[in-house]
Write an enzyme that holds these catalytic residues in place. Structure first.
Site, PDB file in Angstrom:
ATOM      1  N   LYS A  21       0.744  -1.029   0.103  1.00  0.00           N
ATOM      2  CA  LYS A  21       0.145   0.010  -0.065  1.00  0.00           C
ATOM      3  C   LYS A  21       0.899   1.334  -0.067  1.00  0.00           C
ATOM      4  CE  LYS A  21      -3.787  -1.703   2.686  1.00  0.00           C
ATOM      5  NZ  LYS A  21      -4.801  -1.679   2.056  1.00  0.00           N
TER       6      LYS A  21
ATOM      7  N   ARG B 126     -10.746 -11.367   1.645  1.00  0.00           N
ATOM      8  CA  ARG B 126     -11.685 -12.241   1.259  1.00  0.00           C
ATOM      9  C   ARG B 126     -10.772 -13.632   1.085  1.00  0.00           C
ATOM     10  NH1 ARG B 126     -11.641  -8.960  -4.548  1.00  0.00           N
ATOM     11  NH2 ARG B 126     -11.338  -7.276  -2.757  1.00  0.00           N
TER      12      ARG B 126
END
Length: 514
Positions: A289, A363
């Site tokens: 990130k 996920r």
């Protein structure tokens, strides 16, 4: 006397500052928060029942000062008065807006309840700033909402600071609805537990310490919640390859936390299953990130925090329902052992996943947790996760996005959110999105889908659906409501703990036969 009190009232914050040298005088005494409603179509105030009783005890001084202290007290505004009553050196009067506004279809919440939460929190904070340590609160016609506003508004994460906020104890002024007040305190304490976990720095809230804090909370309150802390060996035994692929990049060992609360008198009742994403820090892994605001990723375990807090709160309320909470806990870090973009991993149900973006890790851990959850034969499954930035783009902090295959489940979640004011909004689960995650070059599924920037929240939900066989499943994407600036006035700035109260209210609705 009236003119003296008026001068004190009109001087507002300046008067408060002049009293700063004698704040110890206030800290040893009690403060009081009272509510007033706006009059319909005219200037002036309408006192709550409790405020009217207080006004009578002061021979009408409160009413007199409200009339001459300025325009009508609008919703969310407040005024401080001094010397009105010997038991309460400081009295904060707060504006509740119009009386009996009730549920607003356009806003999807009960406006009266929200106004009470916001007003009471503002009044309590005013008195906290004066270092008043004991505050009594007007129930304002809804003691539960008043208690929630007080407890949520006074929360502050200052565990690691030398100078701490004044700790304030609150209680209901009078005994109009002590049961509702007590219930509101429990609801708020549940959300505050989630806020405490989410706000903690990642070096203080690791997977292990997260689980230890939950275990300590359960033990200290003597709640009937069974806790299982599953080790790496157990995770491997369960063949949770997707979960392990995320965890392997960190030096911190992963942990699978499982909570069981059996509150139903019917031992055969199928449980409600809550599953929370527990990434205690998300660097993005190899798909690193940007550094700006990466510190906020300490709260990427918000799903796990709200799920665990909800189970503990349901137990504290003794709800007659069976609940199971699951939280796969790990860090997502870059290292020589970390999963690389393009790697293929296998989930617990045997499906293979091409991991094209290691920053779409939530996920992956939820996929294995959902597979395991089905083995527990739940009545319904609700998973909660700070899953996608796309959800924040879509709804911002106004509501939690809900993706579900069950109209019944949606109706129950929506109904609960109207009561709590912590709203939900239904999002689509079209096959359009499923085709994007199942069209994978190397594996059964791709973790980011065909068009990674389009409909990101929807493709993430479609990915999770591939690990669900239950006819009643809902995915709550809470990325947009993870933190609060000033959008929810009774939460203040910081991690929000949302939607803990909505999950508890949802469980309560199921417990009472919905």
């Amino acid at each position: 006397m009236t003119m003296l009190l008026l001068r004190r009232c009109l001087s507002g914050k300046n008067y408060c500052r002049r009293f700063s040298t004698t704040q110890s005088h206030f800290s040893d005494r009690k403060g009081l928060v009272l509510g007033v409603f706006e009059k319909e179509g005219e200037e002036g105030h309408h006192l709550t029942e409790t405020a009217a009783g207080f006004d009578q005890s002061t021979s009408g001084k409160l009413s007199e000062l409200l009339k001459i202290s300025g325009p009508s007290l609008k919703k969310g505004k407040s005024r401080l008065f001094y010397g009105l009553h010997e038991d309460f050196p400081c009295v904060a009067v707060v504006g509740l807006g119009k009386a009996d506004t009730g549920v607003c279809g356009a806003e999807n919440w009960d406006t009266s309840k929200e106004n009470i939460r916001a007003a009471v929190s503002a009044g309590c904070r005013l008195l906290q700033d004066l270092e008043v340590k004991h505050v009594e609160v007007d129930g304002c016609g809804d003691a539960q909402s008043a208690a929630e506003g007080a407890a949520l508004g006074l929360f502050a994460y200052d565990q690691l600071k030398t100078k701490k906020k004044t700790k304030v104890t609150t209680k209901l002024h009078g005994s109009a609805d002590s049961t509702g007040w007590a219930k509101g305190v429990v609801y708020a304490e549940g959300q505050n537990l989630a806020r405490l976990l989410m706000e903690g720095p990642a070096n203080h809230i690791t997977p292990t310490t997260f689980a230890n804090i939950i275990e300590e909370k359960i033990s200290s309150s003597a709640q009937q919640v069974a806790i299982h802390k599953r080790s790496v060996a157990w995770i491997e035994e369960q063949q949770m390859g997707a979960f392990l692929s995320v965890a392997r990049g960190s030096e911190e060992p992963p942990l699978f936390l499982e909570l069981h609360y059996n509150g139903s008198p019917d031992n055969t009742q199928a449980p409600l299953l809550l599953v929370g994403k527990g990434i205690t820090f998300d660097s993005g892994g190899i798909s690193l990130k940007p550094s700006q605001s990466m510190d906020a990723m300490r709260a990427d375990m918000g799903g796990a925090a709200t799920v665990c807090a909800s189970v503990i709160t349901a137990a504290a309320l003794k709800l007659p329902v069976n609940l199971i909470g699951l939280a796969p806990l790990c860090e997502n870090m870059p290292s020589g052992k970390a999963t690389k973009p393009g790697d293929v991993v296998k989930a617990k149900n045997g499906k293979t996943i091409q991991v094209d973006n290691t920053d779409a890790e939530g996920r992956l851990i939820l996929a294995d947790a959902l597979c395991y959850g089905h083995t527990l034969n739940p009545k319904a499954i609700v998973n909660v996760a700070t899953l996608t930035g796309a959800m924040d783009v879509a709804l911002g902090s106004a509501a939690t996005g809900v993706f579900t295959n069950s109209d019944w489940l949606w109706e129950q979640l929506h109904k609960a959110s109207v009561v709590t004011g912590d709203r939900v909004w239904r999002m689509p689960l079209f096959q359009h999105y499923t085709r994007q995650v199942t069209d994978s070059q190397l594996a059964d599924l791709n973790n980011i889908g065909k068009y990674s920037r389009s409909g990101g929240a929807c493709t993430a939900a479609a990915f999770l659906r591939e690990f669900v066989t239950s006819p009643h499943w809902a995915h709550l994407d809470i990325a947009g409501v993870m933190s609060n600036k000033d959008e929810v006035p009774y939460l203040g700035k910081g991690m929000s703990g949302r939607p803990t109260r909505t999950l508890v209210e949802f469980a309560a609705g199921l417990a009472h036969g919905n």
